[in-house]
Design a protein around this motif. Structure first.
Motif, PDB file in Angstrom:
ATOM      1  N   ASP A 187       1.060  -1.056  -0.052  1.00 24.14           N
ATOM      2  CA  ASP A 187      -0.052  -0.229  -0.248  1.00 24.14           C
ATOM      3  C   ASP A 187       0.738   1.276  -0.099  1.00 24.14           C
ATOM      4  O   ASP A 187       0.187   2.240  -0.430  1.00 24.14           O
ATOM      5  N   ARG A 188       2.270   1.225   0.108  1.00 20.43           N
ATOM      6  CA  ARG A 188       2.996   2.354   0.161  1.00 20.43           C
ATOM      7  C   ARG A 188       3.866   2.380  -0.908  1.00 20.43           C
ATOM      8  O   ARG A 188       3.953   3.375  -1.964  1.00 20.43           O
ATOM      9  N   ILE A 189       4.231   1.148  -1.582  1.00 23.66           N
ATOM     10  CA  ILE A 189       5.433   1.149  -2.453  1.00 23.66           C
ATOM     11  C   ILE A 189       4.847   1.408  -4.123  1.00 23.66           C
ATOM     12  O   ILE A 189       5.311   1.531  -5.021  1.00 23.66           O
ATOM     13  N   TRP A 190       3.409   0.892  -4.041  1.00 21.45           N
ATOM     14  CA  TRP A 190       2.593   1.108  -5.278  1.00 21.45           C
ATOM     15  C   TRP A 190       2.904   2.512  -5.926  1.00 21.45           C
ATOM     16  O   TRP A 190       2.836   2.573  -7.086  1.00 21.45           O
ATOM     17  N   LYS A 191       3.035   3.458  -5.017  1.00 25.18           N
ATOM     18  CA  LYS A 191       2.909   4.955  -5.552  1.00 25.18           C
ATOM     19  C   LYS A 191       4.435   5.358  -5.244  1.00 25.18           C
ATOM     20  O   LYS A 191       4.736   6.622  -5.027  1.00 25.18           O
ATOM     21  N   ALA A 192       5.448   4.709  -4.896  1.00 21.38           N
ATOM     22  CA  ALA A 192       6.932   4.644  -4.600  1.00 21.38           C
ATOM     23  C   ALA A 192       7.120   5.365  -3.462  1.00 21.38           C
ATOM     24  O   ALA A 192       8.012   6.243  -3.264  1.00 21.38           O
ATOM     25  N   LYS A 193       6.308   5.253  -2.429  1.00 21.91           N
ATOM     26  CA  LYS A 193       6.437   5.723  -1.078  1.00 21.91           C
ATOM     27  C   LYS A 193       7.313   4.843  -0.164  1.00 21.91           C
ATOM     28  O   LYS A 193       6.920   3.727  -0.085  1.00 21.91           O
ATOM     29  N   ARG A 194       8.244   5.138   0.174  1.00 27.66           N
ATOM     30  CA  ARG A 194       9.311   4.352   0.856  1.00 27.66           C
ATOM     31  C   ARG A 194       9.298   4.902   2.560  1.00 27.66           C
ATOM     32  O   ARG A 194       9.355   6.064   2.926  1.00 27.66           O
ATOM     33  N   VAL A 195       9.008   3.688   3.277  1.00 26.18           N
ATOM     34  CA  VAL A 195       8.868   4.128   4.525  1.00 26.18           C
ATOM     35  C   VAL A 195       9.748   3.089   5.371  1.00 26.18           C
ATOM     36  O   VAL A 195       9.708   1.988   5.510  1.00 26.18           O
ATOM     37  N   ALA A 196      11.153   3.759   5.907  1.00 30.78           N
ATOM     38  CA  ALA A 196      11.991   2.865   6.549  1.00 30.78           C
ATOM     39  C   ALA A 196      11.837   2.098   7.629  1.00 30.78           C
ATOM     40  O   ALA A 196      12.397   0.954   7.443  1.00 30.78           O
ATOM     41  N   GLU A 197      10.984   2.637   8.521  1.00 27.43           N
ATOM     42  CA  GLU A 197      10.463   1.789   9.655  1.00 27.43           C
ATOM     43  C   GLU A 197       9.693   0.391   9.174  1.00 27.43           C
ATOM     44  O   GLU A 197      10.010  -0.716   9.801  1.00 27.43           O
ATOM     45  N   LEU A 198       8.579   0.568   8.202  1.00 19.86           N
ATOM     46  CA  LEU A 198       8.219  -0.561   7.668  1.00 19.86           C
ATOM     47  C   LEU A 198       8.950  -1.469   7.043  1.00 19.86           C
ATOM     48  O   LEU A 198       8.800  -2.725   7.224  1.00 19.86           O
ATOM     49  N   GLU A 199       9.712  -0.983   5.991  1.00 17.72           N
ATOM     50  CA  GLU A 199      10.828  -1.848   5.343  1.00 17.72           C
ATOM     51  C   GLU A 199      11.737  -2.703   6.291  1.00 17.72           C
ATOM     52  O   GLU A 199      11.975  -3.698   6.125  1.00 17.72           O
ATOM     53  N   GLN A 200      12.143  -2.001   7.586  1.00 24.42           N
ATOM     54  CA  GLN A 200      12.990  -2.620   8.254  1.00 24.42           C
ATOM     55  C   GLN A 200      12.364  -3.823   9.028  1.00 24.42           C
ATOM     56  O   GLN A 200      12.968  -4.958   9.348  1.00 24.42           O
ATOM     57  N   LEU A 201      11.231  -3.643   9.519  1.00 26.68           N
ATOM     58  CA  LEU A 201      10.278  -4.908   9.896  1.00 26.68           C
ATOM     59  C   LEU A 201       9.983  -6.033   9.018  1.00 26.68           C
ATOM     60  O   LEU A 201      10.178  -7.074   9.491  1.00 26.68           O
ATOM     61  N   VAL A 202       9.940  -5.624   7.853  1.00 22.37           N
ATOM     62  CA  VAL A 202       9.895  -6.636   6.691  1.00 22.37           C
ATOM     63  C   VAL A 202      11.208  -7.355   6.771  1.00 22.37           C
ATOM     64  O   VAL A 202      11.274  -8.575   6.628  1.00 22.37           O
ATOM     65  N   VAL A 203      12.338  -6.521   6.551  1.00 20.38           N
ATOM     66  CA  VAL A 203      13.709  -7.228   6.638  1.00 20.38           C
ATOM     67  C   VAL A 203      13.800  -8.028   7.859  1.00 20.38           C
ATOM     68  O   VAL A 203      14.284  -9.153   7.667  1.00 20.38           O
ATOM     69  N   ASP A 204      13.530  -7.747   8.903  1.00 24.10           N
ATOM     70  CA  ASP A 204      13.707  -8.296  10.336  1.00 24.10           C
ATOM     71  C   ASP A 204      12.894  -9.653  10.261  1.00 24.10           C
ATOM     72  O   ASP A 204      13.359 -10.684  10.463  1.00 24.10           O
ATOM     73  N   HIS A 205      11.756  -9.564   9.674  1.00 24.27           N
ATOM     74  CA  HIS A 205      11.049 -10.938   9.289  1.00 24.27           C
ATOM     75  C   HIS A 205      11.704 -11.894   8.572  1.00 24.27           C
ATOM     76  O   HIS A 205      11.704 -13.139   8.791  1.00 24.27           O
ATOM     77  N   LEU A 206      11.711 -11.302   7.304  1.00 26.41           N
ATOM     78  CA  LEU A 206      12.626 -12.210   6.345  1.00 26.41           C
ATOM     79  C   LEU A 206      14.022 -12.774   6.826  1.00 26.41           C
ATOM     80  O   LEU A 206      14.151 -13.960   6.551  1.00 26.41           O
ATOM     81  N   ALA A 207      14.783 -11.641   7.392  1.00 29.70           N
ATOM     82  CA  ALA A 207      16.173 -12.380   7.786  1.00 29.70           C
ATOM     83  C   ALA A 207      16.062 -13.507   8.845  1.00 29.70           C
ATOM     84  O   ALA A 207      16.650 -14.481   8.757  1.00 29.70           O
ATOM     85  N   ALA A 208      15.135 -13.038   9.850  1.00 26.53           N
ATOM     86  CA  ALA A 208      15.261 -14.185  10.969  1.00 26.53           C
ATOM     87  C   ALA A 208      14.527 -15.613  10.504  1.00 26.53           C
ATOM     88  O   ALA A 208      15.026 -16.600  10.907  1.00 26.53           O
ATOM     89  N   ALA A 209      13.693 -15.485   9.705  1.00 24.55           N
ATOM     90  CA  ALA A 209      13.249 -16.706   9.020  1.00 24.55           C
ATOM     91  C   ALA A 209      14.242 -17.373   7.929  1.00 24.55           C
ATOM     92  O   ALA A 209      14.291 -18.732   8.219  1.00 24.55           O
ATOM     93  N   SER A 210      15.183 -16.647   7.401  1.00 22.70           N
ATOM     94  CA  SER A 210      15.798 -17.298   6.401  1.00 22.70           C
ATOM     95  C   SER A 210      16.966 -17.594   6.801  1.00 22.70           C
ATOM     96  O   SER A 210      18.050 -18.065   6.179  1.00 22.70           O
ATOM     97  N   GLY A 211      17.460 -16.885   7.996  1.00 25.12           N
ATOM     98  CA  GLY A 211      18.743 -17.121   8.644  1.00 25.12           C
ATOM     99  C   GLY A 211      19.962 -16.336   7.881  1.00 25.12           C
ATOM    100  O   GLY A 211      21.052 -16.309   7.940  1.00 25.12           O
ATOM    101  N   GLN A 212      19.398 -15.331   6.949  1.00 27.70           N
ATOM    102  CA  GLN A 212      20.255 -14.606   6.354  1.00 27.70           C
ATOM    103  C   GLN A 212      20.708 -13.175   7.043  1.00 27.70           C
ATOM    104  O   GLN A 212      19.918 -12.927   8.022  1.00 27.70           O
ATOM    105  N   GLU A 213      21.667 -12.689   6.921  1.00 22.98           N
ATOM    106  CA  GLU A 213      22.186 -11.205   7.468  1.00 22.98           C
ATOM    107  C   GLU A 213      21.252 -10.312   7.149  1.00 22.98           C
ATOM    108  O   GLU A 213      20.751 -10.284   6.171  1.00 22.98           O
ATOM    109  N   SER A 214      20.895  -9.509   8.118  1.00 21.58           N
ATOM    110  CA  SER A 214      20.005  -8.393   8.022  1.00 21.58           C
ATOM    111  C   SER A 214      20.158  -7.856   6.845  1.00 21.58           C
ATOM    112  O   SER A 214      19.611  -7.102   5.897  1.00 21.58           O
ATOM    113  N   TRP A 215      21.680  -7.179   6.626  1.00 21.22           N
ATOM    114  CA  TRP A 215      21.975  -6.179   5.801  1.00 21.22           C
ATOM    115  C   TRP A 215      21.807  -6.843   4.303  1.00 21.22           C
ATOM    116  O   TRP A 215      21.529  -6.050   3.459  1.00 21.22           O
TER     117      TRP A 215
END
Length: 193
Positions: free
Chosen positions: A134-162
């Motif tokens: 709902d943010r990115i469809w219009k190119a709106k970037r929200v760092a806090e939201l993106e970081q939460l997604v990164v945290d979920h993905l990194a934790a589940a995949s065992g990948q480094e957050s960066w």
């Protein structure tokens, strides 16, 4: 009776179609055409995001169908709060949840109407993906939201957050690059039937 402009917004080519149940709801509620166009665009972006997560983070368990339905109906409360189609407001969030439940939609799927505008660490990855779409469809970037997604993905995949951040950032840039086309598509439909 479904207006011609709503039928066009739901069926015009160039944007992925909504799930049948979402289409039926929008027709039954006589949704404004611009809302239908917006929901198609956010649904399309959610489709791309979920494809990317599935391909790049196969260890992440999430309900793709729920994300897609949530993206397709997240703003349905704007059928009740029409002023929020072209102006600010959050009354549509709870109204959308209640409307979906009243239409027989399970609360597990209706929740996206309430959760799409706010996020926190306590939300599931499905909620975060709908919010992100709902943010990115219009190119709106929200760092806090993106970081939460990164945290979920990194934790589940065992990948480094960066590493996860860099890959997601590239995908969001790719999706955001098409924002002008999406904004033009939405703007081509009237706010009211």
């Amino acid at each position: 009776m479904t207006s011609v402009s709503l039928r066009r917004a739901l069926a015009d080519p160039g944007v992925r179609p909504l799930p049948d149940r979402a289409v039926a709801l929008l027709e039954e509620l006589e949704a404004p055409p611009r809302l239908a166009a917006h929901l198609r665009l956010v649904h399309e972006v959610a489709w791309h995001l979920t494809e990317w997560v599935t391909a790049n983070h196969p260890a992440v368990e999430f309900d793709r169908a729920a994300v897609l339905f949530g993206a397709a109906t997240h703003d349905i409360g704007k059928t009740v709060h029409l002023a929020e189609l072209s102006g600010p407001g959050s009354l549509h969030e709870q109204a959308g949840y209640e409307l979906l439940v009243a239409q027989g939609i399970d609360g597990r799927l209706a929740r996206f109407a309430r959760s799409h505008a706010s996020w926190g660490a306590d939300l599931d990855v499905e909620d975060l993906l709908v919010s992100l779409a709902d943010r990115i469809w219009k190119a709106k970037r929200v760092a806090e939201l993106e970081q939460l997604v990164v945290d979920h993905l990194a934790a589940a995949s065992g990948q480094e957050s960066w590493e996860t951040f860099m890959a997601l950032d590239d995908e969001l840039d790719r999706i955001a690059a098409d924002a002008d086309r999406r904004l033009a598509f939405q703007a081509s439909y009237p706010v009211s039937a």
